[in-house]
Design a protein around this motif. Structure first.
Motif, PDB file in Angstrom:
ATOM      1  N   VAL A 129      20.654-108.276  24.121  1.00  0.00           N
ATOM      2  CA  VAL A 129      21.952-107.881  23.570  1.00  0.00           C
ATOM      3  C   VAL A 129      22.012-106.410  23.159  1.00  0.00           C
ATOM      4  O   VAL A 129      23.086-105.813  23.117  1.00  0.00           O
ATOM      5  N   SER A 130      20.861-105.803  22.888  1.00  0.00           N
ATOM      6  CA  SER A 130      20.870-104.396  22.496  1.00  0.00           C
ATOM      7  C   SER A 130      21.177-103.484  23.688  1.00  0.00           C
ATOM      8  O   SER A 130      21.511-102.326  23.506  1.00  0.00           O
ATOM      9  N   SER A 131      21.086-104.013  24.904  1.00  0.00           N
ATOM     10  CA  SER A 131      21.392-103.206  26.081  1.00  0.00           C
ATOM     11  C   SER A 131      22.653-103.705  26.784  1.00  0.00           C
ATOM     12  O   SER A 131      22.832-103.510  27.979  1.00  0.00           O
TER      13      SER A 131
ATOM     14  N   VAL B 237      35.436 -98.946  22.036  1.00  0.00           N
ATOM     15  CA  VAL B 237      35.768 -99.086  20.619  1.00  0.00           C
ATOM     16  C   VAL B 237      34.506 -99.401  19.833  1.00  0.00           C
ATOM     17  O   VAL B 237      33.715-100.255  20.230  1.00  0.00           O
ATOM     18  N   VAL B 238      34.334 -98.691  18.730  1.00  0.00           N
ATOM     19  CA  VAL B 238      33.196 -98.938  17.848  1.00  0.00           C
ATOM     20  C   VAL B 238      33.729 -99.486  16.529  1.00  0.00           C
ATOM     21  O   VAL B 238      34.421 -98.786  15.794  1.00  0.00           O
ATOM     22  N   GLU B 239      33.437-100.744  16.264  1.00  0.00           N
ATOM     23  CA  GLU B 239      33.823-101.358  14.983  1.00  0.00           C
ATOM     24  C   GLU B 239      32.854-100.937  13.889  1.00  0.00           C
ATOM     25  O   GLU B 239      33.223-100.691  12.775  1.00  0.00           O
ATOM     26  N   HIS B 240      31.595-100.897  14.260  1.00  0.00           N
ATOM     27  CA  HIS B 240      30.518-100.492  13.356  1.00  0.00           C
ATOM     28  C   HIS B 240      29.445 -99.855  14.220  1.00  0.00           C
ATOM     29  O   HIS B 240      29.202-100.302  15.339  1.00  0.00           O
ATOM     30  N   GLU B 241      28.819 -98.811  13.754  1.00  0.00           N
ATOM     31  CA  GLU B 241      27.863 -98.025  14.529  1.00  0.00           C
ATOM     32  C   GLU B 241      26.796 -98.873  15.227  1.00  0.00           C
ATOM     33  O   GLU B 241      26.413 -98.596  16.344  1.00  0.00           O
ATOM     34  N   TYR B 242      26.317 -99.927  14.599  1.00  0.00           N
ATOM     35  CA  TYR B 242      25.186-100.663  15.159  1.00  0.00           C
ATOM     36  C   TYR B 242      25.540-102.038  15.707  1.00  0.00           C
ATOM     37  O   TYR B 242      24.742-102.629  16.402  1.00  0.00           O
ATOM     38  N   VAL B 243      26.682-102.549  15.402  1.00  0.00           N
ATOM     39  CA  VAL B 243      27.040-103.857  15.945  1.00  0.00           C
ATOM     40  C   VAL B 243      28.400-103.854  16.587  1.00  0.00           C
ATOM     41  O   VAL B 243      28.537-103.730  17.502  1.00  0.00           O
TER      42      VAL B 243
ATOM     43  N   VAL C 135      30.052-109.682  29.467  1.00  0.00           N
ATOM     44  CA  VAL C 135      29.199-108.671  28.835  1.00  0.00           C
ATOM     45  C   VAL C 135      28.676-107.768  29.945  1.00  0.00           C
ATOM     46  O   VAL C 135      28.231-108.251  30.990  1.00  0.00           O
ATOM     47  N   LEU C 136      28.728-106.458  29.711  1.00  0.00           N
ATOM     48  CA  LEU C 136      28.207-105.496  30.663  1.00  0.00           C
ATOM     49  C   LEU C 136      26.824-105.061  30.197  1.00  0.00           C
ATOM     50  O   LEU C 136      26.673-104.513  29.109  1.00  0.00           O
ATOM     51  N   PHE C 137      25.802-105.354  31.010  1.00  0.00           N
ATOM     52  CA  PHE C 137      24.419-105.011  30.683  1.00  0.00           C
ATOM     53  C   PHE C 137      23.963-103.817  31.515  1.00  0.00           C
ATOM     54  O   PHE C 137      24.553-103.501  32.550  1.00  0.00           O
TER      55      PHE C 137
END
Length: 137
Positions: A76-78, A109-115, A63-65
């Protein structure tokens, strides 16, 4: 004077026609951007190759923070999960680049705007030494 106007008009028509016939292929772009910009405007970078810098942590997967503090607090939001091709995760883990600031190049890649945001990784390098941690051959 009239001939000059006609020639300028013809040139403008040719230029405008040429510009309109060029298709925008955003998927072939490589954009250098910050993690903040990726997190704030994910839909603008969907399916575009990006290069960004962040703090690489191994939280069950890479994970890149934004920063080390965000990684330690598992904010996780950042963070943006990294998708590494099969068989390359071990090479990345053995490179010694986890728990460091790194540059990442890959397809956002964006699967869904918020998750479901992720980066399909093509290359990871140490941000300070510029040593390649892992990259596609």
């Amino acid at each position: 004077m009239r001939i000059a106007r006609v020639l300028v008009s013809m040139c403008l028509v040719a230029v405008i026609s040429a510009c309109q016939s060029v298709k925008e292929d955003r998927e072939s772009w490589l954009i250098w951007t910050s993690m903040v910009t990726l997190l704030a405007n994910p839909s603008e970078f969907d399916k575009i190759h990006v290069r960004t810098m962040g703090y690489l942590a191994d939280e069950g997967g890479p994970v890149l923070f934004l920063t080390r503090d965000h990684a330690k607090g598992f904010d996780v939001s950042s963070g943006i999960p990294l998708t590494v091709p099969d068989g390359k995760l071990k090479a990345l883990r053995n490179s010694g680049c986890f728990d460091k600031h790194v540059y990442v190049r890959g397809r956002f890649v964006v699967e869904h705007e918020y998750v479901g945001k992720s980066i399909n990784v093509q290359e990871v390098s140490d941000a300070f030494t510029r040593k390649t941690c892992w990259g596609e051959d």
